[in-house]
Design a protein around this motif. Structure first.
Motif, PDB file in Angstrom:
ATOM      1  N   TRP A   1       0.840  -1.190   0.000  1.00 45.42           N
ATOM      2  CA  TRP A   1       0.000   0.000   0.000  1.00 45.42           C
ATOM      3  C   TRP A   1       0.879   1.245   0.000  1.00 45.42           C
ATOM      4  O   TRP A   1       2.062   1.190   0.313  1.00 45.42           O
ATOM      5  CB  TRP A   1      -0.960   0.008   1.189  1.00 45.42           C
ATOM      6  N   ASN A   2       0.288   2.360  -0.404  1.00 43.92           N
ATOM      7  CA  ASN A   2       1.030   3.620  -0.388  1.00 43.92           C
ATOM      8  C   ASN A   2       0.098   4.773  -0.094  1.00 43.92           C
ATOM      9  O   ASN A   2      -1.118   4.641  -0.148  1.00 43.92           O
ATOM     10  CB  ASN A   2       1.782   3.824  -1.705  1.00 43.92           C
ATOM     11  N   TYR A   3       0.700   5.878   0.197  1.00 43.34           N
ATOM     12  CA  TYR A   3      -0.019   7.124   0.416  1.00 43.34           C
ATOM     13  C   TYR A   3       0.789   8.207  -0.276  1.00 43.34           C
ATOM     14  O   TYR A   3       2.011   8.252  -0.130  1.00 43.34           O
ATOM     15  CB  TYR A   3      -0.157   7.399   1.919  1.00 43.34           C
ATOM     16  N   ILE A   4       0.145   9.029  -1.007  1.00 42.22           N
ATOM     17  CA  ILE A   4       0.746  10.082  -1.829  1.00 42.22           C
ATOM     18  C   ILE A   4       1.900   9.568  -2.684  1.00 42.22           C
ATOM     19  O   ILE A   4       2.855  10.280  -2.957  1.00 42.22           O
ATOM     20  CB  ILE A   4       1.169  11.326  -1.015  1.00 42.22           C
ATOM     21  N   GLY A   5       1.792   8.331  -3.136  1.00 37.31           N
ATOM     22  CA  GLY A   5       2.804   7.765  -4.010  1.00 37.31           C
ATOM     23  C   GLY A   5       4.019   7.196  -3.303  1.00 37.31           C
ATOM     24  O   GLY A   5       4.986   6.806  -3.941  1.00 37.31           O
ATOM     25  N   VAL A   6       3.993   7.138  -1.985  1.00 35.71           N
ATOM     26  CA  VAL A   6       5.114   6.608  -1.206  1.00 35.71           C
ATOM     27  C   VAL A   6       4.639   5.325  -0.536  1.00 35.71           C
ATOM     28  O   VAL A   6       3.646   5.338   0.192  1.00 35.71           O
ATOM     29  CB  VAL A   6       5.577   7.620  -0.127  1.00 35.71           C
ATOM     30  N   THR A   7       5.334   4.203  -0.788  1.00 31.26           N
ATOM     31  CA  THR A   7       4.914   2.954  -0.157  1.00 31.26           C
ATOM     32  C   THR A   7       5.227   2.981   1.336  1.00 31.26           C
ATOM     33  O   THR A   7       6.156   3.670   1.779  1.00 31.26           O
ATOM     34  CB  THR A   7       5.616   1.732  -0.775  1.00 31.26           C
ATOM     35  N   GLY A   8       4.464   2.237   2.088  1.00 40.50           N
ATOM     36  CA  GLY A   8       4.702   2.127   3.522  1.00 40.50           C
ATOM     37  C   GLY A   8       6.034   1.494   3.851  1.00 40.50           C
ATOM     38  O   GLY A   8       6.541   1.611   4.958  1.00 40.50           O
ATOM     39  N   TYR A   9       6.622   0.806   2.873  1.00 42.18           N
ATOM     40  CA  TYR A   9       7.914   0.142   3.039  1.00 42.18           C
ATOM     41  C   TYR A   9       9.086   1.117   2.932  1.00 42.18           C
ATOM     42  O   TYR A   9      10.193   0.813   3.329  1.00 42.18           O
ATOM     43  CB  TYR A   9       8.025  -0.950   1.973  1.00 42.18           C
ATOM     44  N   ASP A  10       8.837   2.313   2.391  1.00 44.51           N
ATOM     45  CA  ASP A  10       9.886   3.331   2.239  1.00 44.51           C
ATOM     46  C   ASP A  10      10.426   3.698   3.619  1.00 44.51           C
ATOM     47  O   ASP A  10       9.663   4.042   4.517  1.00 44.51           O
ATOM     48  CB  ASP A  10       9.302   4.571   1.564  1.00 44.51           C
ATOM     49  N   PRO A  11      11.754   3.622   3.834  1.00 44.61           N
ATOM     50  CA  PRO A  11      12.323   3.925   5.151  1.00 44.61           C
ATOM     51  C   PRO A  11      11.992   5.339   5.643  1.00 44.61           C
ATOM     52  O   PRO A  11      11.971   5.593   6.845  1.00 44.61           O
ATOM     53  CB  PRO A  11      13.831   3.776   4.958  1.00 44.61           C
ATOM     54  N   ASP A  12      11.697   6.241   4.729  1.00 44.57           N
ATOM     55  CA  ASP A  12      11.391   7.618   5.096  1.00 44.57           C
ATOM     56  C   ASP A  12       9.897   7.913   4.964  1.00 44.57           C
ATOM     57  O   ASP A  12       9.493   9.056   4.834  1.00 44.57           O
ATOM     58  CB  ASP A  12      12.212   8.570   4.216  1.00 44.57           C
ATOM     59  N   PHE A  13       9.072   6.860   5.011  1.00 41.30           N
ATOM     60  CA  PHE A  13       7.636   7.006   4.806  1.00 41.30           C
ATOM     61  C   PHE A  13       7.006   8.027   5.741  1.00 41.30           C
ATOM     62  O   PHE A  13       6.230   8.863   5.309  1.00 41.30           O
ATOM     63  CB  PHE A  13       6.938   5.656   4.990  1.00 41.30           C
ATOM     64  N   VAL A  14       7.321   7.972   7.013  1.00 41.96           N
ATOM     65  CA  VAL A  14       6.675   8.866   7.985  1.00 41.96           C
ATOM     66  C   VAL A  14       6.951  10.323   7.648  1.00 41.96           C
ATOM     67  O   VAL A  14       6.049  11.152   7.657  1.00 41.96           O
ATOM     68  CB  VAL A  14       7.106   8.531   9.427  1.00 41.96           C
ATOM     69  N   ASN A  15       8.188  10.659   7.319  1.00 45.36           N
ATOM     70  CA  ASN A  15       8.503  12.040   6.964  1.00 45.36           C
ATOM     71  C   ASN A  15       7.807  12.473   5.686  1.00 45.36           C
ATOM     72  O   ASN A  15       7.269  13.568   5.602  1.00 45.36           O
ATOM     73  CB  ASN A  15      10.014  12.230   6.817  1.00 45.36           C
ATOM     74  N   LYS A  16       7.810  11.625   4.698  1.00 47.80           N
ATOM     75  CA  LYS A  16       7.173  11.965   3.426  1.00 47.80           C
ATOM     76  C   LYS A  16       5.656  11.997   3.553  1.00 47.80           C
ATOM     77  O   LYS A  16       4.996  12.873   3.007  1.00 47.80           O
ATOM     78  CB  LYS A  16       7.583  10.967   2.343  1.00 47.80           C
ATOM     79  N   ASN A  17       5.084  11.057   4.265  1.00 47.64           N
ATOM     80  CA  ASN A  17       3.646  10.953   4.437  1.00 47.64           C
ATOM     81  C   ASN A  17       3.103  12.138   5.219  1.00 47.64           C
ATOM     82  O   ASN A  17       2.096  12.723   4.857  1.00 47.64           O
ATOM     83  CB  ASN A  17       3.313   9.645   5.160  1.00 47.64           C
ATOM     84  N   CYS A  18       3.761  12.493   6.282  1.00 47.69           N
ATOM     85  CA  CYS A  18       3.274  13.564   7.154  1.00 47.69           C
ATOM     86  C   CYS A  18       3.705  14.943   6.674  1.00 47.69           C
ATOM     87  O   CYS A  18       3.462  15.931   7.335  1.00 47.69           O
ATOM     88  CB  CYS A  18       3.759  13.338   8.584  1.00 47.69           C
ATOM     89  N   ARG A  19       4.388  14.971   5.561  1.00 46.38           N
ATOM     90  CA  ARG A  19       4.871  16.233   5.001  1.00 46.38           C
ATOM     91  C   ARG A  19       5.764  16.988   5.984  1.00 46.38           C
ATOM     92  O   ARG A  19       5.707  18.192   6.089  1.00 46.38           O
ATOM     93  CB  ARG A  19       3.721  17.121   4.547  1.00 46.38           C
ATOM     94  N   LYS A  20       6.566  16.218   6.713  1.00 45.78           N
ATOM     95  CA  LYS A  20       7.555  16.847   7.582  1.00 45.78           C
ATOM     96  C   LYS A  20       8.727  17.346   6.758  1.00 45.78           C
ATOM     97  O   LYS A  20       9.503  18.163   7.217  1.00 45.78           O
ATOM     98  CB  LYS A  20       8.040  15.859   8.647  1.00 45.78           C
ATOM     99  N   VAL A  21       8.860  16.811   5.549  1.00 40.41           N
ATOM    100  CA  VAL A  21       9.863  17.288   4.609  1.00 40.41           C
ATOM    101  C   VAL A  21       9.126  17.794   3.386  1.00 40.41           C
ATOM    102  O   VAL A  21       8.024  17.360   3.076  1.00 40.41           O
ATOM    103  CB  VAL A  21      10.875  16.185   4.202  1.00 40.41           C
ATOM    104  N   TYR A  22       9.716  18.712   2.681  1.00 39.98           N
ATOM    105  CA  TYR A  22       9.048  19.323   1.552  1.00 39.98           C
ATOM    106  C   TYR A  22       9.791  19.086   0.249  1.00 39.98           C
ATOM    107  O   TYR A  22       9.718  19.870  -0.662  1.00 39.98           O
ATOM    108  CB  TYR A  22       8.870  20.816   1.803  1.00 39.98           C
ATOM    109  N   GLU A  23      10.499  17.929   0.187  1.00 40.01           N
ATOM    110  CA  GLU A  23      11.151  17.613  -1.066  1.00 40.01           C
ATOM    111  C   GLU A  23      10.089  17.385  -2.128  1.00 40.01           C
ATOM    112  O   GLU A  23       8.951  17.033  -1.824  1.00 40.01           O
ATOM    113  CB  GLU A  23      12.046  16.388  -0.927  1.00 40.01           C
ATOM    114  N   LYS A  24      10.453  17.615  -3.368  1.00 35.43           N
ATOM    115  CA  LYS A  24       9.485  17.495  -4.447  1.00 35.43           C
ATOM    116  C   LYS A  24       9.147  16.028  -4.694  1.00 35.43           C
ATOM    117  O   LYS A  24      10.009  15.219  -4.983  1.00 35.43           O
ATOM    118  CB  LYS A  24      10.036  18.114  -5.725  1.00 35.43           C
ATOM    119  N   LEU A  25       7.859  15.683  -4.517  1.00 36.18           N
ATOM    120  CA  LEU A  25       7.372  14.350  -4.830  1.00 36.18           C
ATOM    121  C   LEU A  25       6.558  14.452  -6.102  1.00 36.18           C
ATOM    122  O   LEU A  25       6.005  15.500  -6.430  1.00 36.18           O
ATOM    123  CB  LEU A  25       6.487  13.825  -3.702  1.00 36.18           C
ATOM    124  N   GLN A  26       6.462  13.377  -6.850  1.00 38.69           N
ATOM    125  CA  GLN A  26       5.668  13.371  -8.074  1.00 38.69           C
ATOM    126  C   GLN A  26       4.236  13.745  -7.748  1.00 38.69           C
ATOM    127  O   GLN A  26       3.635  13.237  -6.818  1.00 38.69           O
ATOM    128  CB  GLN A  26       5.705  11.988  -8.708  1.00 38.69           C
TER     129      GLN A  26
END
Length: 82
Positions: free
Chosen positions: A51-76
């Protein structure tokens, strides 16, 4: 009977899962206004790479940061693909 299903893939351990189940039950009861015996809360285990959220799989080691928008790197931007 009222039912809530929560995907529990990111829960750290059984203690966290048990606390979540208890708190959801506690919060839902006064809002729904039904007897405690009519509330059933279930955690559904989902593999993190299924499964994924906003194009980031839950398996991604940085999922929490990317999912919660704690980082603002450009995602697709997935909205452009719709």
């Amino acid at each position: 009977m009222s039912h809530i299903t929560i995907a529990g893939g990111l829960l750290k351990n059984d203690t966290v899962a048990n606390n979540l189940l208890a708190e959801v039950t506690r919060v839902v009861r006064p809002i729904v206004g039904c007897p405690l015996g009519k509330i059933s809360v279930r955690l559904q285990a989902i593999l993190l790479n299924r499964w994924n959220y906003i194009g980031v799989t839950g398996y991604d080691p940085d999922f929490v940061n990317k999912n919660c928008r704690k980082v603002y790197e450009k995602l697709q931007d997935l909205n452009n693909d719709i």
